[in-house]
Structures are given as structure tokens and as C-alpha cells.
Motif scaffolding. Structure first.
Motif, PDB file in Angstrom:
ATOM      1  N   SER A 251      50.117  32.233  41.162  1.00  0.00           N
ATOM      2  CA  SER A 251      49.648  33.537  41.629  1.00  0.00           C
ATOM      3  C   SER A 251      50.488  34.015  42.810  1.00  0.00           C
ATOM      4  O   SER A 251      50.794  35.208  42.928  1.00  0.00           O
ATOM      5  CB  SER A 251      48.165  33.469  42.023  1.00  0.00           C
ATOM      6  N   ILE A 252      50.868  33.095  43.684  1.00  0.00           N
ATOM      7  CA  ILE A 252      51.722  33.458  44.820  1.00  0.00           C
ATOM      8  C   ILE A 252      53.091  33.888  44.326  1.00  0.00           C
ATOM      9  O   ILE A 252      53.655  34.885  44.797  1.00  0.00           O
ATOM     10  CB  ILE A 252      51.835  32.275  45.803  1.00  0.00           C
ATOM     11  N   ALA A 253      53.631  33.150  43.358  1.00  0.00           N
ATOM     12  CA  ALA A 253      54.942  33.511  42.796  1.00  0.00           C
ATOM     13  C   ALA A 253      54.886  34.881  42.132  1.00  0.00           C
ATOM     14  O   ALA A 253      55.795  35.707  42.309  1.00  0.00           O
ATOM     15  CB  ALA A 253      55.376  32.454  41.780  1.00  0.00           C
ATOM     16  N   ALA A 254      53.823  35.141  41.376  1.00  0.00           N
ATOM     17  CA  ALA A 254      53.685  36.435  40.699  1.00  0.00           C
ATOM     18  C   ALA A 254      53.549  37.570  41.698  1.00  0.00           C
ATOM     19  O   ALA A 254      54.113  38.660  41.509  1.00  0.00           O
ATOM     20  CB  ALA A 254      52.463  36.405  39.770  1.00  0.00           C
ATOM     21  N   VAL A 255      52.819  37.329  42.773  1.00  0.00           N
ATOM     22  CA  VAL A 255      52.645  38.341  43.816  1.00  0.00           C
ATOM     23  C   VAL A 255      53.986  38.710  44.441  1.00  0.00           C
ATOM     24  O   VAL A 255      54.309  39.889  44.634  1.00  0.00           O
ATOM     25  CB  VAL A 255      51.660  37.825  44.888  1.00  0.00           C
ATOM     26  N   VAL A 256      54.788  37.699  44.759  1.00  0.00           N
ATOM     27  CA  VAL A 256      56.084  37.961  45.395  1.00  0.00           C
ATOM     28  C   VAL A 256      57.045  38.616  44.412  1.00  0.00           C
ATOM     29  O   VAL A 256      57.766  39.561  44.768  1.00  0.00           O
ATOM     30  CB  VAL A 256      56.675  36.656  45.957  1.00  0.00           C
ATOM     31  N   LEU A 257      57.048  38.132  43.169  1.00  0.00           N
ATOM     32  CA  LEU A 257      57.890  38.766  42.154  1.00  0.00           C
ATOM     33  C   LEU A 257      57.503  40.228  41.942  1.00  0.00           C
ATOM     34  O   LEU A 257      58.352  41.058  41.610  1.00  0.00           O
ATOM     35  CB  LEU A 257      57.785  38.013  40.826  1.00  0.00           C
ATOM     36  N   GLY A 258      56.221  40.532  42.153  1.00  0.00           N
ATOM     37  CA  GLY A 258      55.734  41.897  41.977  1.00  0.00           C
ATOM     38  C   GLY A 258      55.973  42.800  43.164  1.00  0.00           C
ATOM     39  O   GLY A 258      55.505  43.935  43.170  1.00  0.00           O
ATOM     40  N   GLY A 259      56.677  42.299  44.179  1.00  0.00           N
ATOM     41  CA  GLY A 259      57.032  43.145  45.315  1.00  0.00           C
ATOM     42  C   GLY A 259      55.979  43.242  46.395  1.00  0.00           C
ATOM     43  O   GLY A 259      56.070  44.109  47.274  1.00  0.00           O
ATOM     44  N   VAL A 260      54.971  42.372  46.350  1.00  0.00           N
ATOM     45  CA  VAL A 260      53.946  42.372  47.392  1.00  0.00           C
ATOM     46  C   VAL A 260      54.446  41.540  48.569  1.00  0.00           C
ATOM     47  O   VAL A 260      54.855  40.396  48.391  1.00  0.00           O
ATOM     48  CB  VAL A 260      52.613  41.795  46.871  1.00  0.00           C
ATOM     49  N   SER A 261      54.423  42.107  49.762  1.00  0.00           N
ATOM     50  CA  SER A 261      54.922  41.418  50.947  1.00  0.00           C
ATOM     51  C   SER A 261      53.941  40.342  51.396  1.00  0.00           C
ATOM     52  O   SER A 261      52.751  40.614  51.568  1.00  0.00           O
ATOM     53  CB  SER A 261      55.150  42.410  52.087  1.00  0.00           C
ATOM     54  N   PHE A 263      53.851  39.278  54.222  1.00  0.00           N
ATOM     55  CA  PHE A 263      53.513  39.635  55.591  1.00  0.00           C
ATOM     56  C   PHE A 263      52.368  40.644  55.632  1.00  0.00           C
ATOM     57  O   PHE A 263      51.898  40.997  56.709  1.00  0.00           O
ATOM     58  CB  PHE A 263      54.738  40.209  56.304  1.00  0.00           C
ATOM     59  N   GLY A 264      51.918  41.114  54.473  1.00  0.00           N
ATOM     60  CA  GLY A 264      50.786  42.017  54.388  1.00  0.00           C
ATOM     61  C   GLY A 264      51.170  43.477  54.497  1.00  0.00           C
ATOM     62  O   GLY A 264      52.287  43.828  54.892  1.00  0.00           O
ATOM     63  N   GLY A 265      50.222  44.337  54.119  1.00  0.00           N
ATOM     64  CA  GLY A 265      50.378  45.767  54.305  1.00  0.00           C
ATOM     65  C   GLY A 265      51.254  46.478  53.308  1.00  0.00           C
ATOM     66  O   GLY A 265      51.444  47.694  53.413  1.00  0.00           O
ATOM     67  N   ARG A 266      51.775  45.779  52.331  1.00  0.00           N
ATOM     68  CA  ARG A 266      52.703  46.421  51.408  1.00  0.00           C
ATOM     69  C   ARG A 266      52.636  45.756  50.040  1.00  0.00           C
ATOM     70  O   ARG A 266      52.619  44.534  49.942  1.00  0.00           O
ATOM     71  CB  ARG A 266      54.121  46.317  51.963  1.00  0.00           C
ATOM     72  N   GLY A 267      52.617  46.580  48.999  1.00  0.00           N
ATOM     73  CA  GLY A 267      52.616  46.046  47.641  1.00  0.00           C
ATOM     74  C   GLY A 267      51.480  46.616  46.822  1.00  0.00           C
ATOM     75  O   GLY A 267      50.649  47.383  47.306  1.00  0.00           O
ATOM     76  N   SER A 268      51.448  46.221  45.558  1.00  0.00           N
ATOM     77  CA  SER A 268      50.469  46.754  44.621  1.00  0.00           C
ATOM     78  C   SER A 268      50.063  45.675  43.630  1.00  0.00           C
ATOM     79  O   SER A 268      50.877  44.827  43.248  1.00  0.00           O
ATOM     80  CB  SER A 268      51.058  47.961  43.880  1.00  0.00           C
ATOM     81  N   ALA A 269      48.798  45.729  43.213  1.00  0.00           N
ATOM     82  CA  ALA A 269      48.333  44.794  42.194  1.00  0.00           C
ATOM     83  C   ALA A 269      49.029  45.047  40.865  1.00  0.00           C
ATOM     84  O   ALA A 269      49.189  44.122  40.057  1.00  0.00           O
ATOM     85  CB  ALA A 269      46.826  44.918  42.023  1.00  0.00           C
ATOM     86  N   ILE A 270      49.461  46.272  40.632  1.00  0.00           N
ATOM     87  CA  ILE A 270      50.190  46.578  39.395  1.00  0.00           C
ATOM     88  C   ILE A 270      51.520  45.837  39.387  1.00  0.00           C
ATOM     89  O   ILE A 270      51.943  45.287  38.364  1.00  0.00           O
ATOM     90  CB  ILE A 270      50.394  48.092  39.266  1.00  0.00           C
ATOM     91  N   GLY A 271      52.187  45.797  40.537  1.00  0.00           N
ATOM     92  CA  GLY A 271      53.410  45.021  40.644  1.00  0.00           C
ATOM     93  C   GLY A 271      53.147  43.549  40.404  1.00  0.00           C
ATOM     94  O   GLY A 271      53.936  42.862  39.744  1.00  0.00           O
ATOM     95  N   ALA A 272      52.022  43.040  40.936  1.00  0.00           N
ATOM     96  CA  ALA A 272      51.676  41.636  40.734  1.00  0.00           C
ATOM     97  C   ALA A 272      51.423  41.337  39.261  1.00  0.00           C
ATOM     98  O   ALA A 272      51.734  40.244  38.772  1.00  0.00           O
ATOM     99  CB  ALA A 272      50.444  41.286  41.565  1.00  0.00           C
ATOM    100  N   ILE A 273      50.852  42.300  38.539  1.00  0.00           N
ATOM    101  CA  ILE A 273      50.627  42.119  37.103  1.00  0.00           C
ATOM    102  C   ILE A 273      51.953  41.937  36.380  1.00  0.00           C
ATOM    103  O   ILE A 273      52.118  41.016  35.573  1.00  0.00           O
ATOM    104  CB  ILE A 273      49.852  43.326  36.528  1.00  0.00           C
TER     105      ILE A 273
END
Length: 326
Positions: A251-261, A263-273
Motif C-alpha cells: 500500500s505504501i509502494a502504491a501510494v508513492v507510485l501514485g504521486g502521493v507525497s 510528507f503529506g498535504g499532496r496527492g490523490s487516492a485516484i493516483g494511488a489506485i
């Protein structure tokens, strides 16, 4: 900055994840013995959706500048509970589903309360709660087993009109019902603001505590939906520490691959998908190219390290913290 350039900058992580997924899936399909068939698409969609649900849960916490190491344990706990209560007639099954979702939301709420009012670091708090959740799962299901309403399971993991994977429609519904209302609400903006600069957000009068609590609670809810889907996928429950650890890390790898920072405050669940589907496509490539099973964990570890490194590349050109969130 022009509107389209601003939009492009905001969605850069999501678009990169989409491009990676498209490339990996194209290579996978091109080398698959059966090619692109409805069954191949259904299997890929089901595996990708399971990871995407956990990645969405992780995203909600990460945007508040936290990290949830209990999402895998919540997945396993709700999987074990679902294998016990999501059965019987339609009414009993409905009650079972509601109970499983309630347990997941309760786990997330507990994480939020400990982090917000206990003032513990999220990584420390969720390590502890994750151990508790897994311990409960082990007590409930010391051995693999259980059952589930097969009609519901087949419907959620099957195909609609014999073509469209039902799991993708479920994922779309969750985005429309959960993610979009959250990120466009005052509570959602407060969660983002907490990740950008909690002190500044607090001084601005934003409901920081409510935003963070909602993020953790919805994260637990999404992880429980993942636990339900795992039960639909396997027709059983199992208190597996390997499953909990694997899905937490992925889940952490998918979050980072999806462009979610991170460091917080930036990113989207759609990117994580899209990040989740991209990571699953990379795993499928190992199967297509017949990687030795002994090498697969090493390869996945390298991909995970690269994913985290990609997320940190943007910091090299940032001169101050405001630029990172601008």
C-alpha cells in the motif's frame, strides 16, 4: 499559471502512475499466452482492486503527514470476521457486511483518537494497534476456514454483462461515494492542510482534529472493504501475518507510485489506485516472464525501494517547504 498547467501540475503523480500502469499492462498482455480476454482482465482487475482499496486507505492517512502500518492488520481482521458473519440469507448477509464495515471504521477511529489525543507518532501508534488487530484476528480464526455468501462473492468478483469486471465498478462507486465527497469537503481540505502545515492550518481556524479523525476513520473503512473483498476472492478467512505485512508494504509502494507525497498535504487516492494497478501489473510481469519464485521477493523489494525514491526526487529542486505544496 494557466489553468491547464496548474491542473497538469496537480495531477502529475496520477498521470505518471496511469502511464506506468498502461505500459506494464500492455507488456503483460502482449506476452500473456491468452492475450487480452475477459477472464484475464477480470483476474487482473480483482487483484488490482484489492490492493487499490488498501492503497486508498493508506492515502487518507498519508495526506495528513501520517502513515498507517495497521491497514494490513485491519484487512486481515475484517477478512476473518467476514468469513464468520457474511453468510446466510440476504438479510443476514447484509447485517454481516454492515458489521464488518463498522469494525473497520472503528479500528480506524481508534487509530485517529490515539494519534490526535494521545499525541503519539502515527507510525508508533499504528504499529501497536496493528498488533492488537492481528491478535484479535488470530483469536477469531486460529486456523484458515469459514465461508461467505457465494452469490454475493461471485457477483462482486465476476463480470457485469459478461464483459466489465464488477470489481472495477465497485471501485468506481467507492471513489464517487467516499473519496470525491471527502476531498471536496471542509473536513477533507483540513486533512490536506494538516499534512501541508498543521500549525498554519490550526492558526487559520481549520478543523484539524476533525479532518485527521475523518481520514483515519475512512481509512479503516476502506481497509475493511478490502477485507470483505479478500473474503469474496478466497471464500474463506485467514489470520495471516504475511498477508498483513505484504499489503501494508504494498500500500505504501502504491501510494508513492501514485504521486502521493509521504510528507503529506499532496496527492490523490485516484493516483494511488493507478499506483496499485501499476504495482500489480509489475507483479504479473514476473509471472509472464517466468521469474524464479525465489527471486520474486527480491525484485519486489527493489521496486518498493525505487517507488519510495521516486517520491523523494521532487525534494531535490525544492528550495523551501511552501514550494513543495504550491
Amino acid at each position: 499559471m494557466k489553468d491547464w498547467r496548474y491542473w497538469l501540475a496537480e495531477q502529475r503523480g496520477t498521470l505518471v502512475a496511469l502511464a506506468i500502469f498502461a505500459l506494464m499492462f500492455t507488456i503483460y498482455i502482449s506476452n500473456h499466452p491468452a492475450g487480452l480476454t475477459t477472464n484475464v482482465a477480470q483476474t487482473a482487475a480483482n487483484k488490482g482492486t484489492l490492493l487499490a482499496l488498501v492503497a486508498m486507505a493508506q492515502t487518507l492517512v498519508v495526506i495528513t503527514a501520517g502513515i498507517d502500518l495497521s491497514v494490513g492488520a485491519i484487512l486481515v481482521l475484517t477478512n476473518c470476521i467476514a468469513s464468520m458473519v457474511v453468510t446466510g440469507n440476504a438479510f443476514e448477509t447484509t447485517l454481516g457486511v454492515v458489521f464488518v464495515l463498522f469494525v473497520g471504521a472503528l479500528c480506524g477511529a481508534l487509530n485517529g483518537l490515539i494519534v490526535i489525543y494521545g499525541r503519539l507518532q502515527p507510525i508508533v501508534a499504528t504499529i501497536g494497534t496493528g498488533a492488537i488487530f492481528f491478535g484479535i484476528a488470530l483469536i477469531l480464526r486460529p486456523l484458515p476456514g469459514g465461508t461467505v455468501n457465494e452469490t454475493l462473492a461471485d457477483a462482486m468478483t465476476g463480470k457485469v454483462f459478461g464483459i466489465v469486471p464488477a470489481s472495477l465498478l465497485m471501485l468506481l462507486a467507492i471513489v464517487l461515494v467516499v473519496w470525491l465527497p471527502f476531498c471536496s469537503s471542509v473536513i477533507g481540505r483540513a486533512a490536506y492542510a494538516a499534512g501541508s502545515s498543521e500549525t498554519a492550518a490550526y492558526m487559520s481556524g481549520m478543523p484539524i482534529r476533525r479532518g485527521k479523525f475523518a481520514a483515519y476513520t475512512l481509512g479503516g473503512l476502506l481497509a475493511s472493504i478490502g477485507g470483505l473483498f479478500l473474503t469474496f476472492f478466497t471464500y474463506s478467512g485467514q489470520a495471516s501475518s504475511a498477508t498483513a505485512s505484504t499489503y501494508t508494504l504494498l500500500s505504501i509502494a502504491a501510494v508513492v507510485l501514485g504521486g502521493v507525497s509521504l510528507f503529506g498535504g499532496r496527492g490523490s487516492a485516484i493516483g494511488a489506485i493507478f499506483g496499485a494497478f501499476a504495482f500489480r501489473a509489475i507483479g504479473d510481469l514476473m509471472f509472464v516472464f517466468d521469474f524464479d519464485a525465489l527471486w520474486q521477493p527480491l525484485f519486489q523489494g527493489v521496486i518498493l525501494l525505487l517507488a519510495v525514491s521516486i517520491g523523494a526526487l521532487g525534494l531535490w529542486r525544492v528550495r523551501n517547504r511552501l514550494e513543495w505544496f504550491g
